[in-house]
Design a protein around this motif. Structure first.
Motif, PDB file in Angstrom:
ATOM      1  N   GLU A 214       0.819  -1.211   0.000  1.00 24.92           N
ATOM      2  CA  GLU A 214       0.000   0.000   0.000  1.00 24.92           C
ATOM      3  C   GLU A 214       0.850   1.257   0.000  1.00 24.92           C
ATOM      4  N   GLY A 215       1.851   1.246   0.857  1.00 24.32           N
ATOM      5  CA  GLY A 215       2.737   2.412   0.965  1.00 24.32           C
ATOM      6  C   GLY A 215       3.435   2.696  -0.357  1.00 24.32           C
ATOM      7  N   CYS A 216       3.872   1.642  -1.036  1.00 25.36           N
ATOM      8  CA  CYS A 216       4.593   1.838  -2.302  1.00 25.36           C
ATOM      9  C   CYS A 216       3.686   2.436  -3.371  1.00 25.36           C
ATOM     10  N   TYR A 217       2.475   1.913  -3.482  1.00 26.10           N
ATOM     11  CA  TYR A 217       1.553   2.467  -4.482  1.00 26.10           C
ATOM     12  C   TYR A 217       1.229   3.927  -4.164  1.00 26.10           C
ATOM     13  N   LEU A 218       1.004   4.165  -2.890  1.00 19.78           N
ATOM     14  CA  LEU A 218       0.658   5.521  -2.467  1.00 19.78           C
ATOM     15  C   LEU A 218       1.761   6.502  -2.844  1.00 19.78           C
ATOM     16  N   MET A 219       3.008   6.130  -2.538  1.00 23.95           N
ATOM     17  CA  MET A 219       4.110   7.036  -2.814  1.00 23.95           C
ATOM     18  C   MET A 219       4.335   7.186  -4.318  1.00 23.95           C
TER      19      MET A 219
END
Ligand SMILES: [Fe+2]
Ligand SMILES: [Fe+2]
Length: 366
Positions: free
Chosen positions: A251-256
């Protein structure tokens, strides 16, 4: 000057509060640290430096071209917006982008400082507390330096990006003690480090180059710490617990990747959000930049043992899966070497100037 006078938005809350959760932990074992962690702690103490002295703040920066960014690397390049802009507008756009980018670095460094302090508080072992105390100091120095650069050389700051703030909040609200490591040391620092590296290696302007090279020298230790601590800990977790961590990473990777690309800047130039997002999406340069942003995260995640099927699939989808094979140790030692090399060059130049001065004084005397 008050930062609030330099923000692009007129209303920025003076504080942001995140209720603390999780335990503060004491350890009564003072002598049983892991050798590698203690060696890193020693290095953290040995390698402290003072940005007020090591960086040559007398170097001038053109706020309208702080990094020497070529036209082709600008998101608007090749669009009708760009064609309509005067040179002055384009300079203004460069100023905004650099301000946005370095402001995110600055807020990220504050986040890193707070997370490192949190690790001092919550990590169960004394060796990790000791090490993290040095990192807290490192991050304070970094925040000081980026803040000074923005105040003195650019004269404009952007507020923290909403999505960066959300990730930081998620990281700090979580009561599991490994989450500040994972959210901050691995994700946010990994992204930041890749972005620092791309600018360090492409800018021809001496001041930002010094700042980035020296900050990266410290960050190499931070990443090493996150890897060591998490690799040990994740060996003991169940599959279900590991999958939870992997979800957080995905999730964090997609968000960033999708939400951290300076759309705010284009909005300040009168471009509607939807169009600004499309333009950022289409920009070839930005697409490459966004992929390279993962060059530090992917090998790190793999190294600490978060490499389940879903995570692998997500990285294939993002086109960054192959980066898992890059050699993180080599990258880190290069970061240290580049900073030391820069010192040697600068020192050699100063030495030459000093010799020339002495020689001319002698010649005058004769
Ligand atoms: Fe930092
Ligand atoms: Fe750091």
């Amino acid at each position: 000057m008050s930062t609030h006078e330099l923000y692009t938005k007129t209303q920025v809350e003076p504080n942001w509060q995140i209720p603390a959760s999780g335990s503060a932990r004491f350890s009564w074992e003072y002598d049983e640290g892991r050798d590698r962690l203690l060696a890193l702690y020693q290095k953290g103490k040995d390698k402290q430096w003072d940005g007020a002295k090591r960086i040559d703040w007398s170097l001038e920066v053109d706020p309208y071209d702080p990094l020497g960014t070529p036209d082709e690397a600008m998101t608007l390049y090749g669009t009708p917006h760009w064609a309509k802009m005067t040179d002055r507008d384009r300079g203004e756009l460069r100023k905004h982008y650099t301000s946005w980018q370095f402001s995110q670095f600055l807020h990220g460094e504050q986040g890193a400082m707070v997370c490192a302090a949190r690790i001092v508080e919550s990590a169960p072992d004394m060796d990790a507390k000791f090490y993290s105390a040095t990192q807290t100091m490192d991050e304070a120095r970094h925040a000081e330096i980026y803040g000074r650069f923005l105040h003195e050389k650019i004269g404009m700051l952007y507020p923290i990006n909403d999505n960066l703030q959300a990730l930081l909040g998620d990281t700090l609200r979580d009561s599991r003690w490994d989450m500040p490591y994972l959210g901050m040391q691995v994700l946010i620092e990994g992204l930041a480090l890749a972005a620092f590296g791309m600018i360090r290696d492409t800018t021809d302007k001496p001041l930002p180059k010094q700042i980035l090279a020296y900050v990266m020298q410290d960050e190499a230790r931070h990443v090493a710490f996150g890897r060591m601590a998490l690799r040990d800990y994740y060996k003991q977790l169940t599959d279900a617990e590991l999958r939870e961590r992997e979800e957080f990473v995905i999730e964090g990777c997609y968000l960033m990747r999708d939400r951290l690309r300076g759309v705010e800047v284009l909005e300040n130039f009168g471009i509607a959000r939807k169009e600004a997002e499309e333009l950022s999406e289409q920009s070839e340069f930005l697409t490459l930049f966004r992929q390279l942003l993962f060059s530090r995260i992917v090998p790190c995640v793999k190294d600490i043992g978060l490499w389940g099927k879903r995570l692998q699939k997500a990285y294939v989808d993002m086109g960054v899966f192959e980066m898992g094979n890059s050699n993180l140790d080599l990258l880190m030692s290069q970061d240290e070497e580049i900073a030391e090399q820069l010192d040697r060059e600068r020192f050699a130049q100063e030495e030459q100037e000093r010799v020339a001065e002495v020689e001319s004084a002698i010649a005058d005397g004769a």
